[in-house]
Design an enzyme around this catalytic site. Structure first.
Site, PDB file in Angstrom:
ATOM      1  N   GLN A   1       6.665 -11.721   4.124  1.00 58.69           N
ATOM      2  CA  GLN A   1       6.906 -11.166   2.345  1.00 58.69           C
ATOM      3  C   GLN A   1       6.810 -12.564   1.606  1.00 58.69           C
ATOM      4  O   GLN A   1       7.539 -13.642   2.009  1.00 58.69           O
ATOM      5  CB  GLN A   1       7.885 -10.624   2.063  1.00 58.69           C
ATOM      6  CG  GLN A   1       8.160 -10.032   0.792  1.00 58.69           C
ATOM      7  CD  GLN A   1       7.014  -8.882   0.423  1.00 58.69           C
ATOM      8  OE1 GLN A   1       6.468  -8.385   1.287  1.00 58.69           O
ATOM      9  NE2 GLN A   1       6.774  -9.009  -0.963  1.00 58.69           N
TER      10      GLN A   1
ATOM     11  N   ASP B   1      -1.946  -8.634   6.270  1.00 56.03           N
ATOM     12  CA  ASP B   1      -1.933  -8.976   4.786  1.00 56.03           C
ATOM     13  C   ASP B   1      -3.778  -9.441   4.515  1.00 56.03           C
ATOM     14  O   ASP B   1      -3.927  -9.606   3.317  1.00 56.03           O
ATOM     15  CB  ASP B   1      -0.917 -10.054   4.194  1.00 56.03           C
ATOM     16  CG  ASP B   1       0.114  -9.452   3.723  1.00 56.03           C
ATOM     17  OD1 ASP B   1      -0.038  -8.629   2.777  1.00 56.03           O
ATOM     18  OD2 ASP B   1       1.396 -10.095   3.830  1.00 56.03           O
TER      19      ASP B   1
ATOM     20  N   LYS C   1       8.093  -0.833   2.474  1.00 56.61           N
ATOM     21  CA  LYS C   1       6.948  -0.901   3.275  1.00 56.61           C
ATOM     22  C   LYS C   1       7.715  -0.396   4.497  1.00 56.61           C
ATOM     23  O   LYS C   1       7.180   0.630   5.229  1.00 56.61           O
ATOM     24  CB  LYS C   1       6.799  -2.306   3.719  1.00 56.61           C
ATOM     25  CG  LYS C   1       5.828  -2.759   2.472  1.00 56.61           C
ATOM     26  CD  LYS C   1       5.461  -4.361   2.677  1.00 56.61           C
ATOM     27  CE  LYS C   1       4.715  -5.023   1.295  1.00 56.61           C
ATOM     28  NZ  LYS C   1       4.621  -6.099   0.984  1.00 56.61           N
TER      29      LYS C   1
HETATM   30  N1  GUN Z   1       4.196 -10.624  -2.389  1.00 53.93           N
HETATM   31  C1  GUN Z   1       3.576  -9.943  -3.106  1.00 53.93           C
HETATM   32  N2  GUN Z   1       2.484  -9.123  -2.779  1.00 53.93           N
HETATM   33  C2  GUN Z   1       2.293  -9.607  -1.582  1.00 53.93           C
HETATM   34  C3  GUN Z   1       1.378  -8.837  -0.502  1.00 53.93           C
HETATM   35  O1  GUN Z   1       0.797  -8.072  -0.745  1.00 53.93           O
HETATM   36  N3  GUN Z   1       1.983  -9.360   0.729  1.00 53.93           N
HETATM   37  C4  GUN Z   1       2.932 -10.107   0.997  1.00 53.93           C
HETATM   38  N4  GUN Z   1       3.291 -10.307   2.311  1.00 53.93           N
HETATM   39  N5  GUN Z   1       3.758 -10.662   0.049  1.00 53.93           N
HETATM   40  C5  GUN Z   1       3.420 -10.087  -1.187  1.00 53.93           C
END
Ligand code: GUN
Length: 283
Positions: A97, A120, A53
């Protein structure tokens, strides 16, 4: 042969559009979009995702701010960081995350993020907006699934869509997006009885159960479009490993189009996160 939906190429095109939007904002004298990425602990998979990311932010000109906290971080300390990021005008997007360590209530943390910065799309306000079709930030993986579907489907009206998986991150939001397009949506999951026959009716299958090769070829109607969100590393008899999706990929020739694993939905998730960050910075 089924058409392979090239997620890598579609994600690249979306990221190019995002990079142009960022460049235009900077040229117009607007602030550079900023994304704060918060990682608590050192889950190896999360470290990989967060690293990707951050590096993709740099490629499109988004300013990223990484916050790495120890695995034993207290919930109140994380909430204090979120409050500071909410108040920071240079931060337009906040991503915490998941999963979080056991001492932290993920729901409380997600509730604390300013919905306008919730790139998100997990905050209850954004979940509510999605379910009422009233805008807001949409979760990245479901948004990516729809963009992939859009490359092969012009008119969703009245199509039968079956979603396998009921997670808040993929299954539920993708069902809402399909419903918004006037599909007839059936949400199923690992405990659904008679799953093969339900899937057999579908014009669109979105498999997001995290169950390797759950969906067999004879579950899929000829001409259906299959979006495979699953990605699991499995052991092979020869001692090597390979990544497999939720669908038995080698049995899908009669489908109209399928996403490969890897290289289908995966690349779209980060590209959509970048697009959401620009959306948050522009609103
Ligand atoms: N963990 C697995 N997928 C995601 C996601 O799309 N966003 C976040 N913040 N954590 C994750």
């Amino acid at each position: 042969m089924a058409t392979l939906i090239d997620g890598k190429a579609i994600a690249r095109a979306l990221s190019n559009t995002t990079a142009q939007a960022v460049a235009q904002m900077v040229a117009d004298g607007l602030p550079t979009p900023g994304l704060a990425v918060v990682l608590v602990g050192n889950d190896p998979a999360s470290e990989v995702y967060v690293g990707r990311k951050i590096s993709q932010c740099a490629k499109v000109g988004i300013h990223s701010i990484e916050h790495r906290l120890a695995a034993d971080t207290a919930q109140d300390d994380l909430l204090a960081l979120i409050a500071a990021l909410n108040a920071d005008a240079t931060v337009h997007g906040i991503l915490v995350q998941l999963p979080l360590p056991a001492q932290i209530d993920a729901g409380k943390v997600l509730d604390a993020i300013d919905p306008a910065k919730d790139v998100d799309g997990f905050h209850p306000v954004n979940v509510g907006r999605l379910s009422t079709g009233t805008g807001g930030l949409v979760p990245c993986t479901p948004l990516g699934c729809m963009m992939l579907l859009d490359t092969v489907i012009d008119n969703y009206r009245g199509l039968d869509a079956v979603v396998i998986g009921k997670s808040n991150i993929v299954g539920k939001p993708v069902a809402m997006l399909l419903l918004e397009r006037e599909c007839t949506v059936t949400v199923t999951h690992i405990a659904t009885q008679g799953l093969p026959d339900i899937v057999r009716k579908a014009d669109i299958v979105v498999a997001a159960a995290g169950a390797p090769e759950l969906v067999k070829g004879d579950w899929v109607k000829p001409g259906a479009v299959v979006i495979d969100v699953g990605i699991t590393r499995v052991n092979q008899p020869d001692g090597t490993t390979r990544l497999v999706g939720d669908c038995a990929a080698h049995e899908m020739d009669h489908a109209r189009a399928v996403t490969p694993v890897p290289g289908g939905v995966g690349p779209m998730t980060i590209a959509c996160l970048l697009a959401n960050t620009v959306q948050a910075a522009q609103s």
